[in-house]
Design a protein around this motif. Structure first.
Motif, mmCIF file in Angstrom:
data_model
loop_
_atom_site.group_PDB
_atom_site.id
_atom_site.type_symbol
_atom_site.label_atom_id
_atom_site.label_comp_id
_atom_site.label_asym_id
_atom_site.label_seq_id
_atom_site.Cartn_x
_atom_site.Cartn_y
_atom_site.Cartn_z
ATOM 1 N N PHE A 204 0.861 -1.180 0.000
ATOM 2 C CA PHE A 204 0.000 0.000 0.000
ATOM 3 C C PHE A 204 0.892 1.223 0.000
ATOM 4 O O PHE A 204 2.007 1.173 0.506
ATOM 5 C CB PHE A 204 -0.892 0.040 1.252
ATOM 6 C CG PHE A 204 -1.799 -1.147 1.363
ATOM 7 C CD1 PHE A 204 -2.881 -1.303 0.504
ATOM 8 C CD2 PHE A 204 -1.570 -2.109 2.337
ATOM 9 C CE1 PHE A 204 -3.703 -2.395 0.611
ATOM 10 C CE2 PHE A 204 -2.394 -3.213 2.438
ATOM 11 C CZ PHE A 204 -3.465 -3.358 1.573
ATOM 12 N N GLY A 205 0.372 2.324 -0.516
ATOM 13 C CA GLY A 205 1.120 3.570 -0.473
ATOM 14 C C GLY A 205 2.304 3.542 -1.411
ATOM 15 O O GLY A 205 2.290 2.875 -2.433
ATOM 16 N N ARG A 206 3.381 4.245 -1.021
ATOM 17 C CA ARG A 206 4.542 4.380 -1.904
ATOM 18 C C ARG A 206 5.815 4.204 -1.092
ATOM 19 O O ARG A 206 5.766 4.057 0.130
ATOM 20 C CB ARG A 206 4.519 5.758 -2.556
ATOM 21 C CG ARG A 206 4.466 6.876 -1.507
ATOM 22 C CD ARG A 206 4.546 8.257 -2.115
ATOM 23 N NE ARG A 206 4.421 9.266 -1.076
ATOM 24 C CZ ARG A 206 5.439 9.696 -0.324
ATOM 25 N NH1 ARG A 206 6.648 9.205 -0.492
ATOM 26 N NH2 ARG A 206 5.252 10.614 0.613
ATOM 27 N N THR A 207 6.950 4.215 -1.774
ATOM 28 C CA THR A 207 8.234 4.179 -1.064
ATOM 29 C C THR A 207 8.672 5.612 -0.823
ATOM 30 O O THR A 207 7.972 6.549 -1.186
ATOM 31 C CB THR A 207 9.307 3.431 -1.886
ATOM 32 O OG1 THR A 207 9.394 4.059 -3.154
ATOM 33 C CG2 THR A 207 8.933 1.980 -2.063
ATOM 34 N N PHE A 208 9.864 5.752 -0.195
ATOM 35 C CA PHE A 208 10.336 7.113 0.129
ATOM 36 C C PHE A 208 10.687 7.863 -1.138
ATOM 37 O O PHE A 208 11.125 7.280 -2.131
ATOM 38 C CB PHE A 208 11.568 7.042 1.027
ATOM 39 C CG PHE A 208 11.332 6.315 2.306
ATOM 40 C CD1 PHE A 208 10.297 6.702 3.147
ATOM 41 C CD2 PHE A 208 12.134 5.255 2.678
ATOM 42 C CE1 PHE A 208 10.069 6.021 4.331
ATOM 43 C CE2 PHE A 208 11.910 4.578 3.859
ATOM 44 C CZ PHE A 208 10.881 4.966 4.689
ATOM 45 N N SER A 209 10.509 9.175 -1.096
ATOM 46 C CA SER A 209 10.949 9.990 -2.231
ATOM 47 C C SER A 209 12.313 10.560 -1.884
ATOM 48 O O SER A 209 12.731 10.561 -0.722
ATOM 49 C CB SER A 209 9.953 11.110 -2.488
ATOM 50 O OG SER A 209 9.992 12.001 -1.394
ATOM 51 N N GLU A 210 13.004 11.084 -2.897
ATOM 52 C CA GLU A 210 14.346 11.598 -2.669
ATOM 53 C C GLU A 210 14.315 12.774 -1.684
ATOM 54 O O GLU A 210 15.214 12.940 -0.866
ATOM 55 C CB GLU A 210 14.963 12.027 -4.012
ATOM 56 C CG GLU A 210 16.447 12.298 -3.893
ATOM 57 C CD GLU A 210 17.146 12.400 -5.231
ATOM 58 O OE1 GLU A 210 16.474 12.256 -6.275
ATOM 59 O OE2 GLU A 210 18.361 12.624 -5.222
ATOM 60 N N GLN A 211 13.226 13.577 -1.758
ATOM 61 C CA GLN A 211 13.122 14.723 -0.859
ATOM 62 C C GLN A 211 12.951 14.288 0.594
ATOM 63 O O GLN A 211 13.291 15.012 1.513
ATOM 64 C CB GLN A 211 11.930 15.615 -1.242
ATOM 65 C CG GLN A 211 12.065 16.334 -2.566
ATOM 66 C CD GLN A 211 11.870 15.388 -3.739
ATOM 67 O OE1 GLN A 211 10.986 14.546 -3.700
ATOM 68 N NE2 GLN A 211 12.724 15.495 -4.748
ATOM 69 N N GLU A 212 12.372 13.112 0.770
ATOM 70 C CA GLU A 212 12.143 12.651 2.147
ATOM 71 C C GLU A 212 13.413 12.124 2.797
ATOM 72 O O GLU A 212 13.469 11.955 4.002
ATOM 73 C CB GLU A 212 11.079 11.549 2.143
ATOM 74 C CG GLU A 212 9.675 12.107 2.110
ATOM 75 C CD GLU A 212 8.647 11.032 1.796
ATOM 76 O OE1 GLU A 212 7.478 11.253 2.071
ATOM 77 O OE2 GLU A 212 9.028 9.972 1.281
ATOM 78 N N ASP A 213 14.426 11.793 1.964
ATOM 79 C CA ASP A 213 15.645 11.231 2.524
ATOM 80 C C ASP A 213 16.586 12.366 2.931
ATOM 81 O O ASP A 213 17.603 12.617 2.302
ATOM 82 C CB ASP A 213 16.302 10.319 1.475
ATOM 83 C CG ASP A 213 17.414 9.488 2.089
ATOM 84 O OD1 ASP A 213 17.568 9.541 3.322
ATOM 85 O OD2 ASP A 213 18.117 8.786 1.341
#
Lengths: 881, 117
Positions: A204-213
């Motif tokens: 469900f949902g998504r994986t991390f985005s580059e901005q979140e890292d």
């Protein structure tokens, strides 16, 4: 030509009969129509039809392809033969089932752990990359985990890998939106590209985005298990908030249920940089992370690594005073996970292989004995023109049946055994399920065929050779039995005993090193010691003063519980694991050469009462004081090992350790710590050599703690009172790993104990098999020599002479096997030397025990048949055929 | 009952299969009919023995040249009927050609020899 008709021939036959009947009635009707009387019509029809039996027979033959018919017949005869001697058959099948079951179980584990690729996209191109210190050679400890600063340079400056991702372990106190029960969970932090790199799409949902890292990110991904367990499997959790260490975090996705990398215990994933300080990300000394890289399809691993290695070497030159390795080294994903279990697995696989071989030899031995009884039949048939291949095929049929039944039993057994083994063996990686698949079944089939050939071919060849004609010549009254067959049986037995000795020696060594491990002195009090862990959330306890206040208050309260002798608080305890280390230099010493490795030592934090509560002796200097806190806490206590290694012949008290990776919170910029005391060595893990260690004062304000409580009586009954004191101070603080010190230490022994126990079981089974084999061979020899013994007696041989004679006959192969086995052991045991602790491969005690045991068992196995032979009635012996 | 002349005791090897296939060209038939048709058409020169007919039928079925099913005979008895398959038709054509060539060749040889005597 379809082979299927062989299996349809019964039905065809019935059909044919109906057809013939129809023909008969048609013919009769025709004849009646021609004007014959019914009897005449029937008679004529029958005459015309001829012998219907013959028609059926010829069709039957037509439907029976020859090889298949023969095979079927051989198997049928073999089955009947086996049924005639149920005792033998059952023993042989049980032996084979046990041996095969063990082999299949272990292979299942080896296959699941080492061989089956991980369930990621194109796993063959994934590798784990470590830093590599050339000075340490190719040994296992030359691999160093990667510092994030190194990783970011690798990723930006090299092109050989499609992408690289970085992972490290973490832990959080998890609370929900409405402050449900707190729970401390194991977690991992991975760079944003990790899941794309592995080819994992979230459930469900998504994986991390580059901005979140980036530092301060609030994104979190849930594992399937915590999603089901704690959030009732409600996909609506995506986008909502949970609390980690008291801070809100937003769930961005849920991982699929099959994803359990790097192990099944990981409950949450955070972006790699989310909780990292900028220092952690920029300095080159935080070697705590794992780097996974995906190779470009058109680039070889060697050239991709060379590129990364070149970058790493530049870093090494750039930071001569940091622990930056010169090179990098790869490891496959499977091997990286298997790590510690590879060696024991291989060892056990070999042990099981030996046991299977012994099982086969034993069955072979028993079949040789049976072959002897059929010697004359075989000779006559071959004289009448039976081909040797036919005779061999017939005899092989028996071992085919035994091994097939054993294999089926073995597979059934291994289903149970694999499950319980995977359950007991805590070290096994959990990233993959352990189950029986097609490859395992194929392996079992190959095993079965091999076993069949080993067990069946030798006896079959021996009874059908050229010498077989001698059987016809040998009259009933010749005293001597076939020398060649006895020789064969004796050599089989020698091999069996030889292998048993190797197994016994291995088992003995493992057992002894396990006992040594258990008796090892950890260097502190271990009895009546309760331990537990807690971690103060950074949001609530945001200053060193708050953390110290909690820790000191807790110590005070715990020490006042009746029955508590002392309490110690530190970041970790002896025997609880490696934890971490720091590189240091001695300020007063000349600088270390750039080519040499910088000194390193385990890093520990301890409260002032830590050493006395744990019973760790003070060698010189003093312990910490309550006053050494905050800005005044730049003091350090070192252990004996550190003094021996880095201050030989020198008084370390008053010297300063320069620890660049441990900047002091209270007084920024200070990285020099004054040595105030020297304490005794403790083991960080049983079975490992003691390592240099330095202790910093806990009162500088650390938040993650292990508490040890020394009690006057059974420690576990204090767990509730102690936890109550913690709850009284902070009801939201979760506590984990409530165990006794003995359990903590025992946990690191589980694997040593498991391999010792398993190999011992295999060895004992093998010993039993060898004893049965010895007994069987000697009994057989005794019956063969009945007439000879009778003559000897008639000529005046004494009973004890006969006893000696027979005993000698049995003991000779046993002793020969013992000698051979010992010789092989000398080589074999070196292969697993690294698994031994405090035990040499040629441990005299173990060797003596093995020789003694084997000798005793051999004598016992030989005594009964020899005794029986010596008690023969000479008259009867002479009359016996 | 028709007078039985000396029937050809031994049928030429391999010809039975061909004749059975040929018989089935005119329609499905059960064993008895097949035997009768062959005997009648050969003016009772050939006698089909059950010992070779049934193995032959099963062999043909095995090679998928005929298929079989159970049905009722003209006398309303249960009987196993055989039917020529497409593959069987091709086989029959092949065998017929081969047979024609063979008989012609043998005829030529025998004719010459007969002339020489």
């Amino acid at each position: 030509m379809s082979w299927l008709r062989f299996f349809r021939r019964k039905r065809k036959d019935v059909e044919l009969q109906a057809e013939l009947d129809a023909f008969l009635s048609e013919e009769i009707a025709d004849n009646v129509a021609r004007g014959m009387s019914p009897e005449e019509a029937r008679r004529r029809a029958r005459v015309k039809l001829g012998n219907s039996q013959q028609v059926r027979e010829s069709l039957w033959v037509q439907n029976s392809p020859m090889p298949l018919t023969h095979l079927f017949r051989d198997l049928k005869y073999a089955f009947r033969t086996l049924r005639r001697t149920p005792g033998f058959s059952v023993i042989a099948i049980v032996v084979m089932a046990l041996c095969m079951g063990a082999a299949i179980s272990l292979f299942t584990i080896v296959r699941s752990v080492l061989l089956r690729p991980l369930p990621f996209r194109d796993p063959a191109r994934l590798v784990v990359v470590y830093e590599h210190r050339r000075t340490n050679g190719a040994a296992a400890d030359s691999r160093t985990q990667v510092a994030p600063a190194d990783f970011y340079d690798w990723r930006s400056k090299t092109r050989g890998f499609e992408d690289m991702a970085i992972i490290r372990y973490a832990g959080y106190n998890l609370t929900g939106e409405r402050s449900e029960l707190p729970e401390s969970v194991r977690a991992a932090a991975g760079s944003w590209n990790l899941f794309q790199l592995l080819g994992v799409t979230p459930a469900f949902g998504r994986t991390f985005s580059e901005q979140e890292d980036r530092p301060g990110s609030t994104a979190v991904m849930l594992s399937w298990s915590v999603f089901e367990r704690r959030f009732a499997g409600d996909p609506g959790i995506v986008g909502r908030q949970i609390h980690l260490d008291g801070r809100p975090a937003t769930v961005v996705g849920v991982l699929p249920s099959w994803f359990s990398y790097p192990d099944a215990g990981i409950q949450l994933w955070r972006p790699y940089q989310a909780d990292a300080s900028s220092e952690f990300l920029q300095h080159h000394d935080f070697h705590q992370s794992l780097v996974i890289a995906r190779l470009r399809p058109d680039v070889s691993l060697a050239s991709a690594l060379e590129e990364v290695g070149a970058v790493q070497y530049q870093l090494h030159l750039q930071y001569p005073h940091d622990p930056v390795a010169e090179d990098v080294t790869p490891r496959s994903l499977n091997e990286d996970l298997a790590g510690n279990v590879k060696k024991p697995l291989n060892l056990m696989m070999s042990a099981v292989g030996c046991m299977l071989l012994i099982g086969c030899l034993n069955v072979s031995n028993l079949l040789v004995a049976r072959g002897a009884a059929r010697q004359k039949e075989v000779a006559i048939r071959s004289a009448l023109g039976a081909r040797r291949a036919t005779l061999i095929r017939e005899q092989l049929a028996e071992s085919v049946l035994i091994c097939a039944a054993g294999c089926v039993g073995g597979i059934a057994l291994s289903v149970v055994a694999t499950r319980s083994l995977a359950h007991t063996w805590k070290d096994l990686p959990t990233a993959q399920g352990i189950y029986i698949d097609g490859t395992v079944i194929a392996f079992a089939s190959v095993l079965m065929i091999t076993a069949t050939l080993i067990a069946g071919l030798l006896p079959a060849l021996s009874t059908t050779g050229k010498a077989m004609m001698n059987a016809l010549q040998a009259s009933a009254r010749t005293g001597a039995s076939s020398v060649s067959r006895t020789l064969l049986r004796k050599s089989l037995l020698t091999a069996e005993i030889g292998i048993t000795v190797v197994l016994l020696v291995s088992a003995g060594l493992l057992l002894k090193s396990f006992l040594r491990l258990r008796a090892a002195d950890v260097g502190c009090i271990t009895q009546n010691m309760l331990t537990l862990k807690y971690s103060l959330p950074e949001k609530k306890y945001d200053t060193p003063e708050k953390r110290n206040a909690f820790n000191e208050a807790l110590l005070e309260r715990v020490r006042n519980i009746p029955g508590v002798r002392a309490a110690a608080l530190g970041n970790t305890l002896p025997g609880a694991g490696y934890w971490g280390d720091f590189i240091f230099t001695v300020k007063e010493h000349p600088p270390v050469n750039a080519s040499e490795n910088l000194p390193e030592a385990l890093s520990r934090w301890a409260d002032p009462g830590y050493f006395s509560a744990l019973g760790i002796p003070l060698v010189s200097g003093r312990f910490f004081t309550d006053d050494e806190r905050g800005a005044r806490s730049y003091k350090v206590i070192v252990n004996n090992q550190l003094v021996r290694r880095y201050f030989p012949g020198e008084d370390p008290i008053g010297r300063h350790l320069h620890v660049p990776a441990h900047p002091h919170d209270g007084a920024p910029g200070i990285v020099d710590y004054e040595i105030v005391g020297v304490v005794g060595d403790t083991l960080y893990q049983v079975g490992k050599e003691p390592k240099a260690a330095m202790y910093f004062p806990m009162l500088e304000g650390t938040g993650s703690q292990m508490l040890a409580v020394h009690t006057t009586s059974a420690p576990l009954q204090f767990s509730i009172p102690v936890q109550r004191q913690i709850a009284a101070l902070d009801p939201e603080l979760p506590v984990s790993d409530v165990r006794t010190m003995d359990e903590v230490i025992g946990a690191s022994l589980v694997n040593a104990s498991l391999s010792a126990r398993l190999v011992l079981v295999f060895a004992i089974l093998s010993l039993l098999l060898a004893a049965v084999g010895l007994y069987g061979v000697l009994s057989y020899l005794a019956t063969q020599r009945t007439t000879e013994l009778g003559i000897r007696m008639a000529l005046g041989a004494q009973r004890d002479q006969l006893l000696r004679l027979m005993l000698g006959d049995g003991m000779r192969p046993a002793l020969l096997g013992l000698g051979l086995g010992l010789a092989v052991s000398f080589v074999a045991t070196r292969l697993f030397q690294s698994m031994l602790f405090g035990t040499k491969p040629l441990d005299p005690v173990v060797l003596c025990c093995v020789v003694g045991t084997l000798f005793a068992v051999a004598v016992l196995a030989c005594l009964a048949p020899a005794w029986r032979a010596s008690r023969l009635d000479p008259m009867q012996a002479l009359r016996a055929d | 009952m028709p007078g039985k002349t000396q029937p050809q005791a031994e049928m030429l090897k391999g010809t039975l299969d061909m004749m059975v296939l040929r018989t089935l060209v005119s329609g499905d038939a059960h064993g008895h009919t097949i035997a009768k048709v062959i005997e009648h058409t050969s003016e009772n020169l050939l006698e089909v023995e059950q010992g070779s007919l049934y193995p032959a039928l099963h062999r043909l079925e095995d090679r998928k040249w005929v298929s079989s099913y159970w049905g009722a005979s003209e006398n309303n008895r249960k009987a196993k009927f055989y039917r020529l398959t497409a593959e069987g038709r091709k086989q029959l054509a092949r065998e017929t050609t081969r047979w024609r060539q063979m008989t012609r060749a043998i005829g030529l040889v025998m004719g010459e020899e007969g002339g020489a005597q």
